[in-house]
Design an enzyme around this catalytic site. Structure first.
Site, short mmCIF file in Angstrom:
data_model
loop_
_atom_site.label_atom_id
_atom_site.label_comp_id
_atom_site.label_asym_id
_atom_site.label_seq_id
_atom_site.Cartn_x
_atom_site.Cartn_y
_atom_site.Cartn_z
N SER A 123 -15.89 55.73 -53.84
CA SER A 123 -17.22 55.91 -53.27
C SER A 123 -17.65 57.36 -53.45
CB SER A 123 -17.21 55.58 -51.77
OG SER A 123 -16.68 56.66 -51.02
N ASP A 124 -18.95 57.61 -53.34
CA ASP A 124 -19.40 58.98 -53.23
C ASP A 124 -19.22 59.41 -51.77
OD1 ASP A 124 -20.44 61.48 -53.83
OD2 ASP A 124 -22.05 60.67 -55.05
N TRP A 125 -19.50 60.65 -51.47
CA TRP A 125 -19.19 61.28 -50.19
C TRP A 125 -19.80 60.50 -49.03
CZ3 TRP A 125 -16.72 66.25 -49.67
CH2 TRP A 125 -16.69 66.75 -48.37
N GLN A 126 -18.96 59.78 -48.30
CA GLN A 126 -19.34 59.03 -47.10
C GLN A 126 -20.37 57.92 -47.35
OE1 GLN A 126 -20.53 61.84 -44.01
NE2 GLN A 126 -18.40 62.31 -43.55
#
Length: 595
Positions: free
Chosen positions: A129-132
């Site tokens: 995933s990307d950040w959060q």
């Protein structure tokens, strides 16, 4: 970052390869090969991660993290190709994007994550995933809470949860309560461990933490030379009125003006958190190095983050005492990149006012325009004789610019993005559709007020500087475009040739570009599509016949029935130095069914 970027307002344009799927695909594959080499266990390689899957570059209004709603035709013909090319080149991992795609956040979008990526393409590598962005699905209004988000993300095939800790905290509970089949976790664990194995981390978990390699490689002579050459090749000459450039030793007084002139830190560009500000060579330093025997005067003129004009007078005085003025203007490193969308893509602050004040002195001006995106430079184009796009050139920025200004290197860079005439044109890109009412004029002339065509009343539809554009200190003549046949069948290439002659007095490189247009398709086709290019070196007066082979597969696209392939019919071919200034011819692709 392999996202196609057509809207200069989007700050992350700085990270990618521009607006064209073909060029973007070539660069995506090359970057993967460069990062990964031939063996991931080699400590001088790194596992590539291509991002952001998918269509992040199509965010509405060019606003970061924003909504994307596009057809599957557009998705497949424009935004997916660079990802497919990167994965075909062996990319070890891929990152999901922040945006929602057609109503479903990309991180849990079964259509792209499972159906296309895993099932259709057969990708078995790691998805992170990307950040959060797993947690952010709740903010999108797609999931109820973190547990729900984690469940949908891992079912879609997102293997790793970056920074949200949802997988760590929620997945065990989901398995225990029977809401999640453990097979999804097993699949992801297997993919992550397999990547670690290929990286050699089970044999040596510290394989990539080598102090000796760090001391040897960081800022080594060889790497700085590579940085210098990359910076030189990245510079694009946009305008050179009356051959103001290259400068010679006859220029005795030079004024270097602007907030990016004596500036090291911003040369590193966006995402340069670990780039040390003292290292880059500033433009001022590089110009002084190459301006042998000349008096070089510096004035800041204005600041990047202030609208004060208090320093204008000093800059004007420096210009008045100079033979030529070099202005270093544009964006700082953090004015582009993630979270740095801009509604106005003009020169920030009072920089344009400073340029106008210097222009009023009557001195010849060369503008060095640094940015991570295409900027609106219409006033400069109308009034400033010399303009160079200098982007964010890195450690050797000043040396590269100095070498180009003084002709030690003849610029040959070409634009990967179209520069707008006005922000209201955005998004703007060369491979647009034609519409049912195409307009090829400029703007409303007297008597044309009621022309019902697809146009603006105040500016032309065209870009100020089109995709593929870039000048040289020499000049090139294109003529004698030939096709070896008027029609061809699959399996027998069409040979397209053109004569290119260096008509100037400098040796130089030219990127010869070939485009096609499918005149009638099962879905409407762009007015031009880049198919191939060749970069060639020419001596003064030298002529070369440049030949391209066009195959039926080069004309393939995702068709109305969502199958991939070519369609028989009539086409145009265009060859030239950029997407605008081309010569054209016609040909026909014939198949058994079309006879």
């Amino acid at each position: 970052m392999v996202d196609i970027a057509r809207d200069a307002r989007w700050g992350r344009t700085a990270e990618g390869a521009g607006e064209d799927p073909y060029l973007g695909s070539l660069i995506a594959a090359a970057r993967v090969r460069g990062f990964q080499g031939k063996d991931l266990s080699d400590p001088l390689t790194i596992a590539a991660c291509v991002k952001h899957f998918v269509a992040y570059g199509a965010a509405e209004g060019g606003r970061d993290y924003n909504t994307v709603d596009i057809s599957e035709y557009e998705l497949r013909n424009t935004y997916l190709p660079p990802f497919k090319a990167a994965l075909d080149a062996g990319s070890a991992s891929i990152m999901s994007s922040f945006n929602e795609l057609n109503g479903i956040p990309a991180t849990a979008n079964m259509k792209v994550m499972r159906d296309i990526l895993r099932d259709e393409w057969g990708y078995t590598g790691v998805v992170i995933s990307d950040w959060q962005n797993i947690m952010e699905m709740t903010e999108h209004g797609y999931t109820r809470d973190n547990a729900h988000a984690g469940e949908l993300a891992i079912k879609a095939g997102t293997d790793m949860d970056m920074m949200a800790e949802i997988y760590l905290k929620e997945l065990p509970k989901l398995v225990k309560t029977g809401k999640l089949d453990v097979k999804y976790i097993d699949e992801s664990v297997r993919r992550v461990l397999w990547l670690k194995y290929k990286l050699g981390l089970f044999d040596n978990p510290y394989r990539y933490s080598n102090v000796r390699n760090e001391k040897k490689e960081v800022r080594s002579k060889e790497n700085l030379q590579a940085a210098f050459e990359v910076a030189q090749r990245s510079i694009v000459l946009l305008k050179n009125e009356n051959n103001l450039l290259p400068l010679t030793n006859s220029t005795k007084k030079i004024a270097v003006i602007g907030p990016l002139a004596d500036n090291k830190a911003d040369m590193n560009g966006t995402w340069s958190f670990f780039g040390e500000a003292q290292h880059p060579v500033s433009f001022l330093e590089g110009i002084k190095k190459y301006a042998k025997g000349a008096q070089v005067t510096y004035a800041q003129g204005c600041e990047l983050y202030s609208d004060s004009k208090a320093k204008f007078n000093e800059a004007v005085a420096a210009a008045q005492n100079a033979d030529v003025v070099i202005m270093a203007i544009g964006e700082s490193a953090v004015m582009n990149g993630e979270g740095a969308s801009r509604a106005e893509v003009a020169l920030p602050g009072v920089q344009l006012d400073l340029v106008k004040a210097i222009h009023a002195t009557g001195k010849p001006i060369i503008a060095l325009v640094s940015s991570g995106r295409a900027l609106e430079l219409s006033w400069l184009d109308e009034n400033i004789p010399g303009i160079l796009a200098t982007w964010s050139l890195g450690s050797e920025a000043g040396n590269a610019v100095g070498s180009v200004l003084y002709g030690a290197y003849n610029p040959a860079g070409k634009l990967p993005v179209s520069f707008p005439r006005a922000v209201g044109q955005l998004p703007i890109y060369y491979n647009q559709k034609n519409t049912g009412r195409p307009y090829t004029g400029t703007h409303a002339e007297p008597g044309e007020e009621r022309v019902y065509k697809s146009r603006y009343r105040d500016v032309p539809n065209t870009a100020l500087y089109p995709f593929g554009y870039g000048l040289s200190y020499t000049t090139f003549k294109y003529d004698n475009l030939k096709l070896d046949k008027k029609s061809f069948r699959p399996g027998e290439p069409l040979q397209v040739s053109i004569d290119v002659t260096n008509t100037g007095k400098y040796a130089g490189e030219e990127v010869v570009q070939i485009y096609t247009r499918d005149l009638v398709g099962s879905i409407t086709r762009p007015v031009k599509e880049l198919k191939k290019f060749q970069k060639l070196h020419f001596k003064p007066g030298e002529k070369k016949t440049v030949t391209f082979a066009i195959n039926a597969d080069d004309l393939a696209f995702w068709r109305a029935d969502l199958t991939y392939g070519f369609e028989p019919g009539d086409f145009k071919v265009f060859v030239g130095p950029n997407s605008r200034d081309t010569q054209e011819a016609a040909f026909t692709l014939v198949t058994e069914d079309s006879i």
